[in-house]
Design a protein around this motif. Structure first.
Motif, PDB file in Angstrom:
ATOM      1  N   PRO A 116       1.131  -0.867  -0.018  1.00 25.17           N
ATOM      2  CA  PRO A 116       0.178   0.171  -0.378  1.00 25.17           C
ATOM      3  C   PRO A 116       0.827   1.152   0.121  1.00 25.17           C
ATOM      4  N   ARG A 117       0.657   2.485  -0.915  1.00 29.73           N
ATOM      5  CA  ARG A 117       0.964   3.265  -1.069  1.00 29.73           C
ATOM      6  C   ARG A 117       1.522   4.157   0.252  1.00 29.73           C
ATOM      7  N   HIS A 118       0.140   3.963   1.532  1.00 35.31           N
ATOM      8  CA  HIS A 118       0.918   4.819   2.469  1.00 35.31           C
ATOM      9  C   HIS A 118       1.772   4.414   3.754  1.00 35.31           C
ATOM     10  N   VAL A 119       1.277   3.326   3.584  1.00 34.74           N
ATOM     11  CA  VAL A 119       2.479   1.855   3.151  1.00 34.74           C
ATOM     12  C   VAL A 119       4.394   2.104   3.825  1.00 34.74           C
ATOM     13  N   ILE A 120       4.233   2.882   1.834  1.00 31.54           N
ATOM     14  CA  ILE A 120       5.640   3.172   1.537  1.00 31.54           C
ATOM     15  C   ILE A 120       6.056   4.416   1.888  1.00 31.54           C
ATOM     16  N   ALA A 121       4.810   5.447   1.541  1.00 29.22           N
ATOM     17  CA  ALA A 121       5.173   6.770   2.222  1.00 29.22           C
ATOM     18  C   ALA A 121       5.369   6.778   3.953  1.00 29.22           C
ATOM     19  N   LYS A 122       5.232   5.905   4.670  1.00 32.12           N
ATOM     20  CA  LYS A 122       5.910   6.151   5.837  1.00 32.12           C
ATOM     21  C   LYS A 122       7.257   5.595   6.707  1.00 32.12           C
ATOM     22  N   LEU A 123       7.615   4.141   5.601  1.00 34.84           N
ATOM     23  CA  LEU A 123       8.715   3.788   5.394  1.00 34.84           C
ATOM     24  C   LEU A 123       9.630   4.785   5.283  1.00 34.84           C
ATOM     25  N   VAL A 124       9.160   5.521   3.685  1.00 34.09           N
ATOM     26  CA  VAL A 124      10.400   6.709   3.220  1.00 34.09           C
ATOM     27  C   VAL A 124      10.600   7.813   4.535  1.00 34.09           C
ATOM     28  N   GLU A 125       9.186   8.182   5.213  1.00 36.56           N
ATOM     29  CA  GLU A 125       9.474   9.668   5.783  1.00 36.56           C
ATOM     30  C   GLU A 125       9.457   8.849   7.030  1.00 36.56           C
ATOM     31  N   THR A 126      10.121   7.616   7.507  1.00 37.17           N
ATOM     32  CA  THR A 126      10.632   7.296   8.702  1.00 37.17           C
ATOM     33  C   THR A 126      12.725   7.381   8.634  1.00 37.17           C
ATOM     34  N   ALA A 127      12.925   6.174   7.428  1.00 35.73           N
ATOM     35  CA  ALA A 127      14.448   6.307   7.054  1.00 35.73           C
ATOM     36  C   ALA A 127      14.605   7.785   6.856  1.00 35.73           C
ATOM     37  N   GLY A 128      16.540   7.615   7.426  1.00 40.35           N
ATOM     38  CA  GLY A 128      16.776   8.771   7.722  1.00 40.35           C
ATOM     39  C   GLY A 128      16.887   9.434   8.905  1.00 40.35           C
ATOM     40  N   ARG A 129      15.125   9.023   9.846  1.00 42.83           N
ATOM     41  CA  ARG A 129      15.667   9.780  11.081  1.00 42.83           C
ATOM     42  C   ARG A 129      16.188   9.905  11.649  1.00 42.83           C
ATOM     43  N   PRO A 130      16.705  10.304  12.437  1.00 41.40           N
ATOM     44  CA  PRO A 130      17.990  10.113  13.885  1.00 41.40           C
ATOM     45  C   PRO A 130      17.412   8.924  14.575  1.00 41.40           C
ATOM     46  N   ARG A 131      18.370   8.335  14.803  1.00 44.06           N
ATOM     47  CA  ARG A 131      18.578   6.802  15.823  1.00 44.06           C
ATOM     48  C   ARG A 131      17.611   6.254  15.495  1.00 44.06           C
ATOM     49  N   THR A 132      16.708   6.077  13.948  1.00 36.95           N
ATOM     50  CA  THR A 132      16.118   5.030  13.193  1.00 36.95           C
ATOM     51  C   THR A 132      17.701   3.416  12.572  1.00 36.95           C
TER      52      THR A 132
ATOM     53  N   ASN B   7      -2.606  -0.114  11.422  1.00 33.53           N
ATOM     54  CA  ASN B   7      -3.879   1.528  12.251  1.00 33.53           C
ATOM     55  C   ASN B   7      -4.024   1.559  10.907  1.00 33.53           C
ATOM     56  N   GLY B   8      -3.566   1.312   9.582  1.00 38.06           N
ATOM     57  CA  GLY B   8      -4.046   2.463   8.471  1.00 38.06           C
ATOM     58  C   GLY B   8      -5.271   1.568   7.984  1.00 38.06           C
ATOM     59  N   PRO B   9      -6.375   2.121   6.673  1.00 37.46           N
ATOM     60  CA  PRO B   9      -7.120   2.250   6.070  1.00 37.46           C
ATOM     61  C   PRO B   9      -7.542   0.245   5.696  1.00 37.46           C
ATOM     62  N   GLU B  10      -8.466  -0.044   5.678  1.00 34.78           N
ATOM     63  CA  GLU B  10      -8.819  -0.977   4.750  1.00 34.78           C
ATOM     64  C   GLU B  10      -8.760  -1.261   3.656  1.00 34.78           C
ATOM     65  N   ASP B  11      -9.239  -0.460   2.748  1.00 36.28           N
ATOM     66  CA  ASP B  11      -9.850  -0.620   1.163  1.00 36.28           C
ATOM     67  C   ASP B  11      -8.497  -1.477   1.016  1.00 36.28           C
ATOM     68  N   CYS B  12      -6.953  -0.981   0.816  1.00 34.57           N
ATOM     69  CA  CYS B  12      -6.089  -1.961   0.531  1.00 34.57           C
ATOM     70  C   CYS B  12      -6.410  -3.755   0.412  1.00 34.57           C
ATOM     71  N   ILE B  13      -6.833  -3.909   1.471  1.00 34.48           N
ATOM     72  CA  ILE B  13      -6.924  -5.460   1.811  1.00 34.48           C
ATOM     73  C   ILE B  13      -8.100  -5.828   1.124  1.00 34.48           C
ATOM     74  N   ILE B  14      -9.132  -4.863   0.955  1.00 30.85           N
ATOM     75  CA  ILE B  14      -9.862  -5.620   0.252  1.00 30.85           C
ATOM     76  C   ILE B  14     -10.503  -5.541  -1.341  1.00 30.85           C
ATOM     77  N   GLU B  15      -9.342  -4.604  -2.121  1.00 34.08           N
ATOM     78  CA  GLU B  15      -8.864  -4.261  -3.241  1.00 34.08           C
ATOM     79  C   GLU B  15      -8.055  -5.311  -3.266  1.00 34.08           C
ATOM     80  N   MET B  16      -7.120  -6.011  -2.915  1.00 35.67           N
ATOM     81  CA  MET B  16      -6.183  -7.253  -2.675  1.00 35.67           C
ATOM     82  C   MET B  16      -7.010  -9.186  -2.612  1.00 35.67           C
ATOM     83  N   ARG B  17      -8.275  -8.850  -2.013  1.00 34.84           N
ATOM     84  CA  ARG B  17      -8.637  -9.907  -1.687  1.00 34.84           C
ATOM     85  C   ARG B  17      -9.686  -9.992  -3.260  1.00 34.84           C
TER      86      ARG B  17
END
Length: 415
Positions: free
Chosen positions: A45-61, A284-294
């Motif tokens: 899901p795009r929002h999951v990838i976006a969270k990965l990109v947002e978090t990578a490179g932050r202090p201590r990660t 914690n995010g929206p479940e529309d991606c799960i419904i689409e996967m199914r």
């Protein structure tokens, strides 16, 4: 140099033989339609990838993470169980993040198995269910894979005739490879069986969200008292198409999870922190991606059933998982699943997983994964149909003629 002890306990990797032929065919320019490995082709899901990109490179990660999973991730998994199954879990003591459910299963086997311990494992089953315990020094006793009324007389008999008494029983529903689905009534009987015999239940629920018909698959932890003797493994690999991210969970009994946590603490520092943060966003995010996967997998399943039916190869329709468990056509059954899979790959450019790789009781089957789009699945059916229509003429030394005019024909090995 002699073979190493644990390596000697592992048989040759059956799937590698098919993979070797597949790689050679591709190197020679063949367009292989790969329905063998259950490797999701959908995007995370795009929002999951976006969270990965947002978090990578932050202090201590970039520092070491937590072996049992960061607190927010364990809370997210506990919330998922409450939301999906109505099961309350303490995220501090009853949830452990794992590097995929496969790693969690293998390390649980290390945590609870003494040399010679007997474990009841379905046959056929996903290989780690058996070989995790074999590598830990345990002994496997096969029990039925299908959750029917015949299951419990068989496991009662296994208990009576196993010395020493089994310490655990493994279940996996929706099942890999068979796509069987268990009911909550089955789980009630399973928990009663485990408590009667004082054994551990290890449940693999990796395909909980991949279902097409009827009600959503239950968790064994929905049974009152199941948490007294159960650990259940889940994964984000299929639900969110995050297989390569290696993020899974073990949940359930505190004592068993404490043992798993202690083993893991010596072996790893947990997944990369940005992956754990992104996994938290997934849960914690929206479940529309799960419904689409199914929806995508259901369309692929329907295309598989329809198109293969036209070849004369009848495929039982799976109600869950991303697999079809398919009997080998009667004409080719004498070859066994490995030789048939190799033959199918060589003659039709279609790769499937031989059932023997999941246990000897799987040798009359192949597993077909829904990991290609509908167009490619229909192309696979056309390739197979051409192969079936010409096999009497081209494979007279491999399969017997359909009219029986030549009597018994020796079967050639297909290399």
């Amino acid at each position: 140099m002699t073979d190493f002890h644990r390596i000697k306990r592992l048989p040759p990797y059956v799937f590698e033989q098919v993979n070797r032929i597949k790689a050679q065919a591709r190197a020679n320019g063949a367009d292989i339609i790969d329905l063998g490995m259950g490797n999701p082709d959908l995007d995370a899901p795009r929002h999951v990838i976006a969270k990965l990109v947002e978090t990578a490179g932050r202090p201590r990660t970039d520092r070491y993470s937590s072996s049992k999973g960061i607190a927010g991730l364990r809370r997210a998994q506990a919330n998922y169980y409450k939301r999906r199954f109505g099961v309350s879990l303490n995220p501090d003591t009853q949830v452990v993040a794992t590097l995929g459910s496969k790693e969690g299963f293998a390390n649980m086997a290390q945590a609870i198995t003494a040399p010679g311990d007997v474990v009841l494992v379905p046959n056929p089953s996903y290989p780690i269910h058996a070989f995790g315990f074999l590598m830990a020094g345990g002994v496997i006793r096969s029990v039925p894979a299908e959750p029917t009324p015949a299951f419990f007389p068989a496991v009662e008999k296994a208990m009576q005739h196993s010395i020493p008494k089994p310490v655990a029983i493994v279940v996996c529903y929706p099942s890999n490879p068979t796509a069987y689905v268990a009911s909550l009534d089955f789980y009630r009987d399973l928990v009663a069986f485990a408590k009667r015999h004082d054994i551990i239940i290890l449940s693999d629920l990796a395909y909980a969200e991949v279902y097409f018909d009827g009600e959503a698959p239950p968790s064994v932890l929905q049974v009152p008292g199941a948490i007294d003797c159960t650990v259940e493994f889940t994964s984000l690999s299929k639900t969110f198409s995050m297989a390569g991210w290696r993020m899974g969970f073990a949940v359930g009994n505190e004592r068993l999870l404490a043992a798993l946590t202690r083993v893991k603490s010596y072996l790893d520092y947990g997944a990369f922190t940005p992956i754990q943060v992104a996994a938290t966003a997934a849960l914690n995010g929206p479940e529309d991606c799960i419904i689409e996967m199914r929806s995508i997998y259901k369309k692929r399943r329907d295309a598989l059933i329809e198109s293969f039916d036209k070849t004369g190869w009848k495929i039982p329709s799976p109600s869950a998982s991303m697999f079809a468990w398919v009997p080998i056509p009667e004409k080719y059954q004498s070859l066994g699943s490995l030789e048939f899979s190799k033959l199918l790959l060589e003659k039709s450019d279609v790769a499937v997983a031989p059932g023997i790789g999941f246990g000897e009781h799987g040798d009359n089957f192949v597993r077909i994964a829904l990991v290609e789009n509908e167009q490619r699945i229909r192309q696979a059916a056309r390739n197979i149909r051409r192969f079936f229509e010409t096999s009497d003429r081209t494979l007279h030394n491999v399969v017997p003629p359909t009219d029986g005019s030549a009597g018994e024909t020796p079967f050639a090995k297909v290399g």
